[in-house]
Design an enzyme around this catalytic site. Structure first.
Site, PDB file in Angstrom:
ATOM      1  N   GLY A 285       1.126 -10.115  -2.846  1.00  0.00           N
ATOM      2  CA  GLY A 285       2.120  -9.054  -2.749  1.00  0.00           C
ATOM      3  C   GLY A 285       1.579  -7.901  -1.922  1.00  0.00           C
ATOM      4  N   GLU A 286       2.014  -6.676  -2.252  1.00  0.00           N
ATOM      5  CA  GLU A 286       1.552  -5.461  -1.538  1.00  0.00           C
ATOM      6  C   GLU A 286       1.979  -5.441  -0.079  1.00  0.00           C
ATOM      7  OE1 GLU A 286      -2.696  -4.958  -1.675  1.00  0.00           O
ATOM      8  OE2 GLU A 286      -2.835  -5.180  -3.839  1.00  0.00           O
ATOM      9  N   ALA A 287       2.866  -6.315   0.343  1.00  0.00           N
ATOM     10  CA  ALA A 287       3.230  -6.486   1.760  1.00  0.00           C
ATOM     11  C   ALA A 287       2.097  -7.099   2.571  1.00  0.00           C
ATOM     12  CB  ALA A 287       3.671  -5.161   2.399  1.00  0.00           C
TER      13      ALA A 287
END
Lengths: 318, 318
Positions: A285-287
């Site tokens: 995640g987290e971009a």
């Protein structure tokens, strides 16, 4: 999108010193960016990486490998520059903006009640909308929120059908017992909200979460402003999928940076007709996957803007 | 490779602020670079992209979509900075070195004679060996040579068995008639040299070409000097495969940057146990796929070197 710019970009690709099509998806990327930036030669001077954080009441059900307080700790880590996305954003020259969405106030446990009130949903969507700036050449979306792969699995099931088994994965790495709980929790949530899930926005309110609502808002805003959008993994794609379910072509401005190792992501991108650029077994995640894919876009633009044409180079065409 | 550095890198990956394994192949990349650079925290300050160009007598058989003189024209294009690899190397901050290997003197048409004499083979291999500099943190390999996917298909068949149909693709985009000629030409070459193809180096001499020999030499030199190596597409991988066939683990220091759209490449990487980092439908050669993958490595190193540990960030572990 802008057909004229896309057509001009495609024409340029056909005269550059390479066999047509030999740069594969780099050609597609150049044309896609041209279409959504309205520029025959697109640019990536201002890449904005938007990461939204939210807390989830459903963590009370024991669905995650990590305790709920890690969400706030990771927001601190983002602020101090210690997380993966800090490094990846810096590496590719992108601006990272982290928006913490009332993380001290978790959503309601959606096995028992809607995750958000209508006001809470709107506020989170607006936070996403307001995070998109006109100056951006590209927006990358991502999230942080312990428990949010549970929400994403429920949302994906609400949007595309199927049961928990079709969409639930291990998230940050839940063990077998936790995985079984997670499946049971999602099925229970789907049963609890069954009559209300046909409306994508209502599904987002009931089984989503603040960071999912914000990502939906940012996807919507970038669509309205014709800013190309890079999606990340399972949670991000599930949130953006709300837009695709609300309007045909709602995600025409979006590419998916990578296919996550999280179990449901491949199926989700297939449902959306998205073809992720990278497949590197990431599931953070987290971009992070979206941001890593920016380098591929930079390569595409470098070739598109910098290569000589056959005529310029005095090269025989095939 | 250096086990101590690899072990230290793996230990570091396990304490960075992310679920272990959640960066997928970025973690594998960091550990692989650590092993072959002998540094727990690897660096990519000096990335050398080596592109070798050669001419092929077999083009007389009408196997390519482009005329043979395009090889020299493209070498000019490299020198002037107009080719795809110029843009990609600049984009990722790599040094591009193009070596033209007697392109005014094509190899012999290998349907009728060995492509090279023993002296010619050695000279080309040496050119490759001498192109690898000790200071390099990573070497990317690539090529240019009209006709060289025909040579690569013949070489792959010699090294791994099968007939032309198993290995021949469209190259720069040959039409149906040309494709049929290409298949027939490769089968004819395999029959002509049948008795001499069991020795990988002899196969390279007979059905390879100068740029393939040079890439083999560069792969060998980087292995000897423990410099990590990034392979490109079908032609590059076929050349490097000679090393894998000569010595078990000969390509342990190598990753493959991408899987090409050229038909035989996927099978070839499978034969070598290589898992390409990118799959973007590219089929240009020039080290373009290898060079694009460098950005993925940069992302991996950025995370590996820059992320906070759980302890540093005060974050609860899962």
């Amino acid at each position: 999108g802008n057909d004229t710019s896309a057509t001009a970009a495609a024409a340029r690709q056909s005269i550059l010193t390479k066999p047509l099509g030999s740069l594969g998806r780099l050609e597609e990327i150049a044309i896609w960016l041209a279409r959504w930036q309205g520029r025959a030669i697109p640019r990536l001077d201002r890449v904005h990486v938007l990461v939204f954080a939210g807390s989830h009441g459903v963590t009370a059900q024991g669905v995650s490998a990590f305790p709920a307080e890690v969400t706030a700790q990771m927001v601190q880590n983002f602020a101090r520059g210690g997380a993966a996305i800090n490094q990846l954003a810096r590496q590719t020259g992108a601006k990272l903006v982290v928006k913490s969405l009332e993380i001290e106030k978790p959503t309601a446990d959606f096995t028992q009640a809607p995750a958000m009130t209508a006001d809470e949903l709107l506020e989170a969507v607006n936070a996403g909308i307001n995070s998109v700036q006109d100056e951006a050449d590209l927006v990358c979306l991502g999230e942080m929120g312990i428990g949010n792969t549970t929400a994403a699995a429920a949302l994906a099931a609400a949007l595309f059908g199927g049961t928990a088994r079709d969409w639930v994965g291990r998230g940050t790495g839940v063990d077998d017992a936790g995985f079984s709980r997670k499946v049971e929790v999602v099925d229970r949530a789907l049963a609890h909200h069954a009559k209300a899930l046909a409306d994508p926005l209502e599904a987002l309110r009931r089984v989503g979460g603040r960071e999912l609502a914000a990502m939906f808002g940012a996807a919507l805003a970038s669509r309205k402003r014709r800013i190309p959008l890079m999606l990340d993994g399972f949670v991000c794609t599930a949130a953006a999928a709300v837009l695709a379910r609300l309007a045909q072509g709602g995600l025409a401005h979006a590419m998916t940076g990578h296919v996550s190792a999280e179990a449901g992501h491949r199926k989700l991108v297939d449902c959306l007709g998205q073809r992720p650029l990278l497949d590197l077994g990431m599931r953070l995640g987290e971009a992070s996957g979206a941001c890593l894919a920016v380098d591929i876009l930079r390569g595409a633009i470098a070739c598109h803007s910098g290569m000589a044409t056959f005529t310029e180079a005095g090269i025989a065409e095939g």
